[in-house]
Each structure stands twice: as C-alpha cells, then as structure tokens.
Write an enzyme that holds these catalytic residues in place. Structure first.
Site, mmCIF file in Angstrom:
data_model
loop_
_atom_site.group_PDB
_atom_site.id
_atom_site.type_symbol
_atom_site.label_atom_id
_atom_site.label_comp_id
_atom_site.label_asym_id
_atom_site.label_seq_id
_atom_site.Cartn_x
_atom_site.Cartn_y
_atom_site.Cartn_z
ATOM 1 C CG ASP A 193 -6.938 11.698 -2.334
ATOM 2 O OD1 ASP A 193 -7.397 11.502 -3.479
ATOM 3 O OD2 ASP A 193 -6.733 12.836 -1.870
ATOM 4 C CG HIS B 295 11.122 -4.644 2.055
ATOM 5 N ND1 HIS B 295 11.072 -6.008 1.966
ATOM 6 C CD2 HIS B 295 11.128 -4.168 0.782
ATOM 7 C CE1 HIS B 295 11.041 -6.356 0.678
ATOM 8 N NE2 HIS B 295 11.083 -5.261 -0.063
ATOM 9 C CE LYS C 85 7.052 -4.864 1.431
ATOM 10 N NZ LYS C 85 6.157 -4.244 0.432
ATOM 11 N N GLY D 294 5.615 -8.656 -1.396
ATOM 12 C CA GLY D 294 5.054 -9.298 -2.589
ATOM 13 C C GLY D 294 6.104 -10.128 -3.313
HETATM 14 N N1 NAI Z 1 6.449 -3.837 -7.700
HETATM 15 C C1 NAI Z 1 7.541 -3.146 -7.325
HETATM 16 O O1 NAI Z 1 8.582 -3.169 -8.009
HETATM 17 C C2 NAI Z 1 7.480 -2.340 -6.089
HETATM 18 C C3 NAI Z 1 6.337 -2.318 -5.353
HETATM 19 N N2 NAI Z 1 6.206 -1.491 -4.285
HETATM 20 C C4 NAI Z 1 4.890 -1.447 -3.674
HETATM 21 O O2 NAI Z 1 4.276 -0.238 -4.109
HETATM 22 C C5 NAI Z 1 3.400 0.267 -3.091
HETATM 23 C C6 NAI Z 1 3.747 1.711 -2.772
HETATM 24 O O3 NAI Z 1 5.047 1.762 -2.242
HETATM 25 P P1 NAI Z 1 5.644 3.163 -1.709
HETATM 26 O O4 NAI Z 1 5.569 4.192 -2.772
HETATM 27 O O5 NAI Z 1 6.940 2.825 -1.104
HETATM 28 O O6 NAI Z 1 4.597 3.514 -0.558
HETATM 29 P P2 NAI Z 1 4.194 4.959 0.016
HETATM 30 O O7 NAI Z 1 3.474 4.692 1.285
HETATM 31 O O8 NAI Z 1 5.374 5.844 0.029
HETATM 32 O O9 NAI Z 1 3.162 5.514 -1.091
HETATM 33 C C7 NAI Z 1 1.854 5.038 -1.254
HETATM 34 C C8 NAI Z 1 0.988 6.242 -1.537
HETATM 35 O O10 NAI Z 1 -0.321 5.819 -1.936
HETATM 36 C C9 NAI Z 1 -1.221 6.826 -1.487
HETATM 37 N N3 NAI Z 1 -2.607 6.377 -1.510
HETATM 38 C C10 NAI Z 1 -3.412 6.008 -0.488
HETATM 39 N N4 NAI Z 1 -4.654 5.702 -0.965
HETATM 40 C C11 NAI Z 1 -4.607 5.887 -2.312
HETATM 41 C C12 NAI Z 1 -5.561 5.745 -3.353
HETATM 42 N N5 NAI Z 1 -6.839 5.342 -3.107
HETATM 43 N N6 NAI Z 1 -5.172 6.003 -4.624
HETATM 44 C C13 NAI Z 1 -3.907 6.404 -4.890
HETATM 45 N N7 NAI Z 1 -2.982 6.576 -3.931
HETATM 46 C C14 NAI Z 1 -3.313 6.306 -2.666
HETATM 47 C C15 NAI Z 1 -0.702 7.174 -0.092
HETATM 48 O O11 NAI Z 1 -1.208 8.444 0.323
HETATM 49 C C16 NAI Z 1 0.797 7.161 -0.319
HETATM 50 O O12 NAI Z 1 1.306 8.448 -0.639
HETATM 51 C C17 NAI Z 1 3.525 -0.734 -1.935
HETATM 52 O O13 NAI Z 1 2.493 -1.675 -2.032
HETATM 53 C C18 NAI Z 1 4.879 -1.400 -2.179
HETATM 54 O O14 NAI Z 1 4.949 -2.692 -1.632
HETATM 55 C C19 NAI Z 1 7.222 -0.692 -3.880
HETATM 56 C C20 NAI Z 1 8.407 -0.697 -4.548
HETATM 57 C C21 NAI Z 1 8.646 -1.527 -5.699
HETATM 58 O O1 LIG Z 2 7.454 -1.747 -0.265
HETATM 59 C C1 LIG Z 2 8.544 -1.746 -0.869
HETATM 60 O O2 LIG Z 2 9.389 -0.870 -0.680
HETATM 61 C C2 LIG Z 2 8.805 -2.819 -1.844
HETATM 62 N N1 LIG Z 2 7.821 -3.595 -2.147
HETATM 63 C C3 LIG Z 2 7.845 -4.661 -3.103
HETATM 64 C C4 LIG Z 2 7.509 -5.966 -2.452
HETATM 65 O O3 LIG Z 2 6.638 -6.002 -1.563
HETATM 66 O O4 LIG Z 2 8.072 -6.987 -2.843
HETATM 67 C C5 LIG Z 2 9.063 -4.659 -3.966
HETATM 68 C C6 LIG Z 2 10.318 -4.139 -3.339
HETATM 69 O O5 LIG Z 2 10.951 -5.156 -2.639
HETATM 70 C C7 LIG Z 2 10.130 -2.905 -2.506
#
Ligand code: NAI
Ligand SMILES: O=C(O)C1=N[C@H](C(=O)O)C[C@H](O)C1
Length: 233
Positions: A32, A130, A134, A140
């Site tokens: 958070d 996805h 999401k 992205g």
């Molecule tokens: N670049 C990559 O390879 C990937 C990117 N992503 C991205 O990563 C992000 C997170 O994905 P998930 O873990 O699946 O989402 P999620 O929703 O499971 O986790 C996000 C977490 O961030 C927390 N959060 C809220 N405000 C916050 C703050 N100020 N500081 C720190 N944490 C805070 C939430 O409480 C939540 O637990 C998304 O934007 C997703 O698109 C996800 C998978 C792969």
């Molecule tokens: O939110 C996700 O789960 C993911 N987010 C990334 C994106 O927005 O491209 C990467 C991956 O596809 C999973």
C-alpha cells in the site's frame, strides 16, 4: 540480494517464492502507500498498480535503491522516471513484459513489421487475452507491440482498442478466467493469414525475468531494458 517487494499481489508473491529459491532474501513487502524504509534493501522490485508505480519508482531513485518495475499502465510518466534516474545517477529497468519468450517475441514482431511494411494486401490484427482481475486494457505488452509496429511499418500511425480506422493498429483486449497472458499478431490478406503468438503458461516466466533483471542491475547505474539484460542485439 536483499529485495524489497513493492506490490505483494499475484506477481509479488510469485517473485518472493522464486527469489527465495535462488538464494535471495525478502526484506520488505509493501502492499500500500505506507512509508517504508528501503535502507535494508539492495534492490526493489515493483509490481503494484498503475496509480502507485511512478511514486514507488521515484521513492527508490531518491533513496539510491536500484529499481526494477513491471507495473503497467503508468507510462505517461516514463520519461520523468528516466530523467529522475539520470539526475540521481540511479539504476532503473522497466519492461512491460519480463519473460524471456516475450523479449524474443518483441524482436520477432519488429522484424515481421519491417517485412510486411510494403505489402498493402495485409491488414493487422493484434489480440491480447488476460485474467479478469487485470486493471488495465490494453495490456502493457500489447502497447509495446503496437508501438513497435507503428515504428517499423509504413502504414500504421496510431493504435486504438477495437478500431476499423485506416492506419490504425486495432487491439482487441479479452478478459477470461485464469489466463496469465496471451498475445497474438495476425497479418490477414484475402488469400492467407500469417500469425505470431506468445502464450504464458503461468506467472513464473515474468517473475524469473524480473529477478534475473534485478540480479543484473544491482551493481549498475543507468536506465536499461530487457534487451540489455539478455544481451540481445
Ligand atoms: N512486466 C511484466 O512482466 C508483468 C507485469 N504485470 C503488471 O504488474 C502489476 C501487478 O500485477 P499483479 O501482481 O497481477 O496484480 P495484483 O493486483 O495481484 O497485485 C498488485 C498489488 O499492488 C498492491 N498495491 C496497491 N497500492 C500499492 C502501493 N502504493 N504500493 C505497493 N503496492 C500497492 C495491491 O494491494 C496489490 O496487492 C500490473 O500492473 C500488471 O499489469 C503483471 C505480470 C507481468
Ligand atoms: O496483468 C498481468 O497479468 C500482465 N500484465 C502485463 C501486461 O500488461 O502486458 C504482462 C503480462 O502479460 C501479464
């Protein structure tokens, strides 16, 4: 390495499990906006939410903590993060997708767009799928793919969700239960279809890529990409 996790959701937890297996220690789990002490961390990894990412990245750069960010949906502030990193002589990597497979897929997409650039018979169709939790659409990764097509194909000048407009890369964003991340690019003509596709089977590939990026970044200064980490030319 001593790792601070900024965002302890699906990705934060997957990274924690894999980082421990690779011999690292998690010294902070922040989920958070609460104030956190980064001084015990060698590096921070941010997988949070679009509204929080830039603030988390800035906090790290201002504290001289190298930062790996995978959060999507905040890139209107990317140039500010780059400027801050240079100003502070810090270390920063962002990737819309940290998996090895997608890093290669980005290169295939660029090469294919160049090869198709003069072929007027084909129109493009970009689809991402996805899981239903999401927050952002398009993904992205889909935006990175579309921007690279625009940079390398003479016909396309912009991207939009679900568009029939001329010169536009139309992106379709589908949300289905439990899909970790699928991206597909199709070039369609009257006589055939050419397509490339990446399917993530789980979140482990994203997590591994982010940890490998952190291991690579920890003793460097500068702004980098996954191409630097994987030494892809
Ligand atoms: N670049 C990559 O390879 C990937 C990117 N992503 C991205 O990563 C992000 C997170 O994905 P998930 O873990 O699946 O989402 P999620 O929703 O499971 O986790 C996000 C977490 O961030 C927390 N959060 C809220 N405000 C916050 C703050 N100020 N500081 C720190 N944490 C805070 C939430 O409480 C939540 O637990 C998304 O934007 C997703 O698109 C996800 C998978 C792969
Ligand atoms: O939110 C996700 O789960 C993911 N987010 C990334 C994106 O927005 O491209 C990467 C991956 O596809 C999973």
């Amino acid at each position: 390495m001593k790792i601070a996790l900024l965002g302890y959701g699906k990705m934060g937890k997957t990274i924690e499990a894999l980082a421990i297996k690779r011999g690292h220690t998690i010294v902070l789990k922040c989920d958070d906006t609460s104030e956190n002490d980064l001084k015990n961390a060698d590096i921070a990894i941010d997988f949070s939410i679009p509204e929080a990412a830039f603030n988390n990245i800035s906090k790290c750069l201002n504290n001289n903590t190298p930062i790996v960010s995978g959060t999507t949906g905040w890139l209107d502030k990317y140039n500010d993060a780059v400027a801050l990193c240079k100003d502070k002589d810090g270390a920063f990597i962002y990737a819309s997708n940290f998996s090895l497979g997608v890093t290669i897929f980005f290169e295939l997409n660029k090469t294919l767009a160049k090869m198709m650039s003069n072929l007027k018979e084909y129109t493009i169709d970009l689809e991402e799928i996805h899981h239903t939790q999401k927050l952002d659409a398009p993904s992205g990764t889909a935006i990175t793919l579309a921007e690279s097509i625009i940079d390398n194909h003479q016909k396309y000048t912009q991207w939009k969700l679900d568009s029939n407009a001329e010169n536009t890369v139309s992106i379709s964003a589908k949300r289905l239960d439990n899909v970790p991340g699928t991206h597909r690019i199709k070039y369609v003509s009257a006589v055939d279809t050419l397509e490339i596709k990446h399917t993530a089977h789980s979140r482990e590939g994203f997590a591994l890529g982010a940890i490998v990026a952190a291991e690579w970044l920890v003793d460097k200064t500068g702004v980098f990409t996954m191409k630097d980490v994987l030494n892809i030319r």
